[in-house]
Design a protein around this motif. Structure first.
Motif, PDB file in Angstrom:
ATOM      1  N   LEU A   1     -23.737  11.328  33.137  1.00 25.79           N
ATOM      2  CA  LEU A   1     -24.204  10.957  31.803  1.00 25.79           C
ATOM      3  C   LEU A   1     -24.122  12.135  30.834  1.00 25.79           C
ATOM      4  O   LEU A   1     -23.690  11.984  29.692  1.00 25.79           O
ATOM      5  CB  LEU A   1     -25.643  10.445  31.896  1.00 25.79           C
ATOM      6  CG  LEU A   1     -26.315   9.973  30.632  1.00 25.79           C
ATOM      7  CD1 LEU A   1     -25.559   8.819  29.998  1.00 25.79           C
ATOM      8  CD2 LEU A   1     -27.743   9.566  30.939  1.00 25.79           C
ATOM      9  N   SER A   2     -24.490  13.311  31.286  1.00 22.88           N
ATOM     10  CA  SER A   2     -24.478  14.476  30.388  1.00 22.88           C
ATOM     11  C   SER A   2     -23.086  15.081  30.235  1.00 22.88           C
ATOM     12  O   SER A   2     -22.805  15.730  29.234  1.00 22.88           O
ATOM     13  CB  SER A   2     -25.472  15.539  30.868  1.00 22.88           C
ATOM     14  OG  SER A   2     -25.090  16.041  32.123  1.00 22.88           O
ATOM     15  N   PHE A   3     -22.197  14.860  31.192  1.00 20.47           N
ATOM     16  CA  PHE A   3     -20.848  15.404  31.112  1.00 20.47           C
ATOM     17  C   PHE A   3     -20.034  14.733  30.016  1.00 20.47           C
ATOM     18  O   PHE A   3     -19.297  15.385  29.282  1.00 20.47           O
ATOM     19  CB  PHE A   3     -20.134  15.252  32.458  1.00 20.47           C
ATOM     20  CG  PHE A   3     -18.727  15.773  32.449  1.00 20.47           C
ATOM     21  CD1 PHE A   3     -18.480  17.134  32.556  1.00 20.47           C
ATOM     22  CD2 PHE A   3     -17.651  14.914  32.310  1.00 20.47           C
ATOM     23  CE1 PHE A   3     -17.176  17.622  32.537  1.00 20.47           C
ATOM     24  CE2 PHE A   3     -16.348  15.391  32.285  1.00 20.47           C
ATOM     25  CZ  PHE A   3     -16.114  16.753  32.401  1.00 20.47           C
ATOM     26  N   TYR A   4     -20.162  13.422  29.882  1.00 22.25           N
ATOM     27  CA  TYR A   4     -19.392  12.667  28.898  1.00 22.25           C
ATOM     28  C   TYR A   4     -20.192  12.573  27.598  1.00 22.25           C
ATOM     29  O   TYR A   4     -21.211  11.894  27.533  1.00 22.25           O
ATOM     30  CB  TYR A   4     -19.043  11.274  29.429  1.00 22.25           C
ATOM     31  CG  TYR A   4     -18.075  11.329  30.576  1.00 22.25           C
ATOM     32  CD1 TYR A   4     -16.722  11.542  30.349  1.00 22.25           C
ATOM     33  CD2 TYR A   4     -18.511  11.204  31.890  1.00 22.25           C
ATOM     34  CE1 TYR A   4     -15.822  11.610  31.403  1.00 22.25           C
ATOM     35  CE2 TYR A   4     -17.617  11.266  32.949  1.00 22.25           C
ATOM     36  CZ  TYR A   4     -16.283  11.476  32.697  1.00 22.25           C
ATOM     37  OH  TYR A   4     -15.396  11.553  33.733  1.00 22.25           O
ATOM     38  N   HIS A   5     -19.699  13.235  26.569  1.00 21.54           N
ATOM     39  CA  HIS A   5     -20.459  13.383  25.329  1.00 21.54           C
ATOM     40  C   HIS A   5     -20.604  12.098  24.518  1.00 21.54           C
ATOM     41  O   HIS A   5     -21.442  12.040  23.622  1.00 21.54           O
ATOM     42  CB  HIS A   5     -19.841  14.491  24.467  1.00 21.54           C
ATOM     43  CG  HIS A   5     -19.928  15.818  25.124  1.00 21.54           C
ATOM     44  ND1 HIS A   5     -21.103  16.517  25.222  1.00 21.54           N
ATOM     45  CD2 HIS A   5     -19.000  16.558  25.773  1.00 21.54           C
ATOM     46  CE1 HIS A   5     -20.897  17.641  25.872  1.00 21.54           C
ATOM     47  NE2 HIS A   5     -19.624  17.690  26.224  1.00 21.54           N
TER      48      HIS A   5
END
Length: 169
Positions: free
Chosen positions: A74-78
């Motif tokens: 979730l946090s990797f894909y902006h």
């Protein structure tokens, strides 16, 4: 942008199950695990306007992964939002070509003149950094609510922020 549904664990669980079924149809048994995570995150965001924190344990349990694994994706894909985004999203290109044509000055100006910092929201406007909008020859570039802006200098930023802050929903 359509109105987002309020979070419901039951609806979230139904969306997760449907996306796992789609992934299984496409990937076979591999679709039952982490392979289904991105489609699940997209379905949740499409439905709720963001990926609610309350959905993370549901995803982890259904995919047999840790909550940390889900949070990492979730946090990797902006483009996934963990909270409801503001009405208007301004994406400012921070890649080298836009830096060379004044993008860093625009970013500094947005911070000092408007209090807009990357991953922050002021009023009706959120600012996000992106690293190439494919408009290098006409930088600095920005994207607001899906509209590509070229030659986005400090005066253009001032006019845009004023228009967006005053715009009606």
């Amino acid at each position: 942008m359509h109105a987002a549904a309020p979070f419901s664990p039951r609806l979230a669980d139904e969306l997760i199950a449907a996306e796992i079924a789609h992934a299984r149809d496409f990937y076979g048994e591999d679709g039952s695990g982490p392979t289904a995570m991105l489609p699940i995150l997209h379905a949740l965001q499409r439905t709720f306007g963001h990926v609610p924190a309350e959905a993370l344990p549901l995803i982890a349990e259904r995919l047999n992964v840790s909550k940390a694994d889900v949070r990492g994706v979730l946090s990797f894909y902006h483009d996934f939002h963990q909270a409801m985004p503001s009405r208007h999203v301004l994406k400012l290109c921070r890649a080298e070509a836009c830096q060379a044509s004044g993008g860093e000055r625009v970013a500094a100006h947005l911070a000092t003149a408007h209090g807009l910092h990357p991953d922050g929201t002021i009023g009706r406007v959120s600012l996000e950094n992106v690293y190439c909008l494919g408009n290098c020859a006409l930088g600095p570039a920005a994207l607001v609510d899906g509209e590509l802006l070229a030659g986005f200098d400090e005066s253009a930023a001032d006019a845009l922020v004023a228009r967006l802050q005053g715009a009606q929903a």
